[in-house]
Design an enzyme around this catalytic site. Structure first.
Site: not given
Length: 277
Positions: A195, A220-223
């Protein structure tokens, strides 16, 4: 003579390499380079083969399908430059590095356009004769802004979209337009500090290394699946600003290396992981 890359992802089984190379030999193709990997816990086989010769792609793929386990993912792709659209916000280090490497031939990418939600990087981009499209997010909701960007991006028919410090979260609708084709650089050694403000998070934790991660973008944020990572050493004396300054070199290096791997067809995505040849 042509050169192409054969990528195979299938269930593991005895004798696969012999069978695959036998089909290639029967087609009169020369194997220039070959790499394979078996994920034993998943029972999955991966193979990347650079081939040279005269190709009959449809017949070759049909014969390979006949000897491979069912539900395989097999493709034959051309090597060479790929068309890239780069998305930016305000920071120049990553886009500057990509422009220089593309211009000099150090990166096998044709940057066909740069799209920014600020116009601060227009002058830099245009020095390399690359079109810059300023699409402000002001007075637009997220959907309207993304639709405006998509209209421009799709007009260039890119093979990959690169987020070179584009500091806005993309919606699932946008991401779905480019499956496994959006590459992001995140300024931390994921999965740590996901994030916003990862350098501040790192400073608050007193870390002794900082890093950067290039990954495919998912919902999925940054995943998303990780392509390339690297780190550098830091210590207690570094401020947040100094961590950020040092991190820029890692960010641009990791992004360009990841992009080159993808362009060279050296990355296979499966699940939320990658095999990198």
């Amino acid at each position: 003579m042509e050169r192409k890359v054969l990528i195979i992802d299938c269930a593991d089984a005895p004798g696969l390499i012999t069978k695959i190379t036998g089909v290639c030999f029967a087609h009169g193709l020369n194997i220039v380079k070959n790499s394979e990997f078996v994920d034993n816990p998943q029972g999955r086989f991966f193979m990347r083969t650079e081939l040279e010769g005269v190709f009959e792609p449809a017949r070759l793929l049909a014969e390979l399908q006949s000897i491979l386990p069912s539900k395989n993912h097999t493709k034959l792709v051309d090597l060479g430059k790929k068309r890239i659209v780069v998305m930016v916000t305000k920071e120049a280090h990553c886009i500057g590095d990509l422009l220089i490497k593309s211009y000099s031939g150090a990166l096998d990418a044709e940057i066909v356009a740069v799209v920014g939600n600020y116009d601060l990087l227009a002058a830099l981009t245009e020095k390399f004769d690359v079109p810059f499209h300023y699409i402000s997010h002001e007075n637009m909701n997220r959907s309207q802004h993304e639709q405006a960007m998509l209209k421009v991006i799709n007009s260039y028919e890119p093979e990959y979209v690169v987020l070179a410090k584009f500091m806005r979260v993309l919606t699932p609708d946008f991401v779905s337009q480019f499956p496994d084709q959006i590459i992001n650089i995140h300024h931390s050694f994921l999965p740590a500090f996901i994030g916003a403000s990862p350098y501040r998070q790192a400073w608050e934790r007193g870390v002794k290394i900082i890093g950067a991660t290039a990954h495919f973008v998912t919902n999925s944020l940054d995943e998303g699946p990780i392509i390339k990572q690297d780190v550098i050493s830091v210590d207690h004396s570094y401020s947040v600003e100094e961590l950020s300054k040092c991190g820029r070199d890692v960010e641009k290096s990791v992004l360009s290396k990841a992009l080159q791997l993808v362009i060279n067809e050296g990355v296979v995505v499966y699940g939320n992981k990658t095999v990198v040849f």
